[in-house]
Design a protein around this motif. Sequence first.
Motif, PDB file in Angstrom:
ATOM      1  N   CYS A   1       0.874  -1.100  -0.097  1.00 31.42           N
ATOM      2  CA  CYS A   1      -0.059   0.012   0.176  1.00 31.42           C
ATOM      3  C   CYS A   1       0.934   1.154  -0.097  1.00 31.42           C
ATOM      4  O   CYS A   1       1.982   1.379   0.630  1.00 31.42           O
ATOM      5  CB  CYS A   1      -0.946   0.110   1.275  1.00 31.42           C
TER       6      CYS A   1
ATOM      7  N   LEU B   1       0.122   3.966   1.451  1.00 26.94           N
ATOM      8  CA  LEU B   1      -0.425   4.593   2.361  1.00 26.94           C
ATOM      9  C   LEU B   1       0.374   4.201   3.742  1.00 26.94           C
ATOM     10  O   LEU B   1       0.495   2.688   3.596  1.00 26.94           O
ATOM     11  CB  LEU B   1      -1.797   4.849   2.745  1.00 26.94           C
ATOM     12  N   THR B   2       0.433   4.815   4.939  1.00 21.54           N
ATOM     13  CA  THR B   2       1.216   4.277   6.157  1.00 21.54           C
ATOM     14  C   THR B   2       0.378   4.418   7.249  1.00 21.54           C
ATOM     15  O   THR B   2       1.106   4.988   8.228  1.00 21.54           O
ATOM     16  CB  THR B   2       2.527   5.060   6.093  1.00 21.54           C
ATOM     17  N   CYS B   3      -0.709   3.869   7.357  1.00 20.10           N
ATOM     18  CA  CYS B   3      -1.635   3.899   8.598  1.00 20.10           C
ATOM     19  C   CYS B   3      -0.940   3.292   9.528  1.00 20.10           C
ATOM     20  O   CYS B   3      -0.313   2.215   9.253  1.00 20.10           O
ATOM     21  CB  CYS B   3      -3.165   3.366   8.256  1.00 20.10           C
TER      22      CYS B   3
ATOM     23  N   PHE C   1      -1.507   1.849  12.062  1.00 24.05           N
ATOM     24  CA  PHE C   1      -1.951   0.531  12.947  1.00 24.05           C
ATOM     25  C   PHE C   1      -2.189  -0.601  12.102  1.00 24.05           C
ATOM     26  O   PHE C   1      -2.246  -1.596  12.539  1.00 24.05           O
ATOM     27  CB  PHE C   1      -3.383   1.052  13.689  1.00 24.05           C
ATOM     28  N   CYS C   2      -1.904  -0.404  10.830  1.00 25.91           N
ATOM     29  CA  CYS C   2      -2.207  -1.492   9.844  1.00 25.91           C
ATOM     30  C   CYS C   2      -0.830  -2.057   9.390  1.00 25.91           C
ATOM     31  O   CYS C   2       0.170  -1.364   9.046  1.00 25.91           O
ATOM     32  CB  CYS C   2      -2.903  -0.691   8.615  1.00 25.91           C
TER      33      CYS C   2
ATOM     34  N   THR D   1      -0.198  -3.835   6.606  1.00 27.05           N
ATOM     35  CA  THR D   1      -0.037  -3.759   5.242  1.00 27.05           C
ATOM     36  C   THR D   1       0.824  -2.113   5.113  1.00 27.05           C
ATOM     37  O   THR D   1       1.344  -2.181   4.291  1.00 27.05           O
ATOM     38  CB  THR D   1      -1.437  -3.698   4.592  1.00 27.05           C
TER      39      THR D   1
ATOM     40  N   GLU E   1      -5.140   0.259  -0.970  1.00 28.14           N
ATOM     41  CA  GLU E   1      -6.246   1.343  -1.068  1.00 28.14           C
ATOM     42  C   GLU E   1      -6.891   1.220  -2.492  1.00 28.14           C
ATOM     43  O   GLU E   1      -6.356   1.414  -3.200  1.00 28.14           O
ATOM     44  CB  GLU E   1      -5.590   2.405  -0.897  1.00 28.14           C
TER      45      GLU E   1
ATOM     46  N   SER F   1      -9.620   4.327   2.896  1.00 30.47           N
ATOM     47  CA  SER F   1      -9.081   5.256   4.094  1.00 30.47           C
ATOM     48  C   SER F   1      -9.343   6.723   3.769  1.00 30.47           C
ATOM     49  O   SER F   1      -9.288   7.544   4.699  1.00 30.47           O
ATOM     50  CB  SER F   1      -7.644   5.200   3.834  1.00 30.47           C
TER      51      SER F   1
HETATM   52 FE1  SF4 Z   1      -3.134   1.141   3.259  1.00 24.12          FE
HETATM   53 FE2  SF4 Z   1      -5.811   0.758   4.440  1.00 24.12          FE
HETATM   54 FE3  SF4 Z   1      -3.540  -0.080   5.716  1.00 24.12          FE
HETATM   55 FE4  SF4 Z   1      -4.172   2.533   5.494  1.00 24.12          FE
HETATM   56  S1  SF4 Z   1      -5.460   0.828   6.239  1.00 24.12           S
HETATM   57  S2  SF4 Z   1      -2.075   1.184   4.982  1.00 24.12           S
HETATM   58  S3  SF4 Z   1      -4.953   2.655   3.485  1.00 24.12           S
HETATM   59  S4  SF4 Z   1      -4.276  -0.975   3.690  1.00 24.12           S
END
Ligand code: SF4
Length: 388
Positions: A133, A135-137, A139-140, A142, A198, A231
């Motif tokens: 991904c 993006l760099t959320c 808590f995630c 991935t 995403e 997101s």
């Molecule tokens: Fe990517 Fe969704 Fe994880 Fe955010 S929550 S890093 S957008 S997969």
Amino acid sequence: MTAPITPDLLTVPRKDEPQKPNLIGMSREALQEAMIAAGASAGQAKMRATQLWSWLYTRGVQGFDEMTNLGKPFRAALDELYEIRRPEIVERQVSIDGTRKYLLRINGGHEVEMVYIPEEDRGTLCVSSQVGCTLTCSFCHTGTQKLVRNLTAAEIVGQVLLARDDLGEWPQPGQRPQDIHDSGKRLLSNVVMMGMGEPLYNFDAVRDALKIIMDGDGLSLSRRRVTLSTSGVVPAMARAGEEIGCLLAISLHGTTDAIRDPLVPINKRWNIEALMQACRDYPRLSNAERITFEYVMLKDVNDSDADAKRLIKMIAGIPAKVNLIPFNPWPGAPYECSDWERIEAFAEIVNKAGYASPVRTPRGRDILAACGQLKSATERARRERVGL
Ligand code: SF4
Ligand code: SAH
């Protein structure tokens, strides 16, 4: 108590990389052109494409030989030019509660996850849209993996086909697809774009794939049983409503910009105000087609009564559901899951305000762990095997 594990490891030798275009994932128009390329006349192309579509998506066939209403020379011409290709299953784990988690390999040797979750009244397939991904959320899991590439429409549709293969849900010879579709008991009845990636950053492939998945002549999932989770890619949301028309879920997770910025960094680009406006403007929004707000419960970060109250205020006036997700920890994660009593107190406030707010029961805890983890665990095991 930890539920016992039912490991079911299938390690498949890697198939050769494809040489031919894949018929899976092609639009009806592209399929017609493919038929002409294989020798169908312009007048026949539409009918041939319809026949192909039906074999691929209502019968799930994987070889041209099975397409008995096509002449042998035409089948041979198709075989010469095209493939019917699905991702490969690298690893498959079945939880004691029936949850199935798969690690899939796609072209280039890349790997993505897919999860099937059976429930009383539905069976949901959680599908990936990207390898990694952008993006760099925080808590995630991935989010810790760099984007490698977007999935193609074929690879997205292929996940649904593969799951139906594994569940044995294709109509048997003599059985009408309608009998399965109308039974109200489909094993795979819902699709959520909540796997890796995403989806709105891979818009065209996701749209093309979901159109095939929702096509009434094929896999035939109602658009009310397909949910795209974002997101918060604000500029793509209205387009998703218009061009895809499925249900929308928003990864909210925070009720002020100060809280949401570090959790979902895309918030720095499109903040809560812009996001909520895009939700209000989402085409077809109604009581029958509500937006789901996903909210991961993080201990002492976003789980106070004040957060719950702000949440209700924020979504006031929007036909909405709130989905409270207990945080699924992963090694090195900088958060803990909120205590159960806290989650219940939070849910109570949201419920009292008139919003359905089911707490997503952790499923397949024995195998699942957070999204993105099966991939890492498998990579770790491989490294250990080769002594790295
Ligand atoms: Fe990517 Fe969704 Fe994880 Fe955010 S929550 S890093 S957008 S997969
Ligand atoms: N990228 C999209 C869809 C994939 S993530 C999005 O962010 O919406 C699907 C959902 O799982 C999102 O709501 C995401 O916030 C949530 N999620 C990710 N990691 C999680 C974790 N460790 N525990 C609980 N939920 C998580």
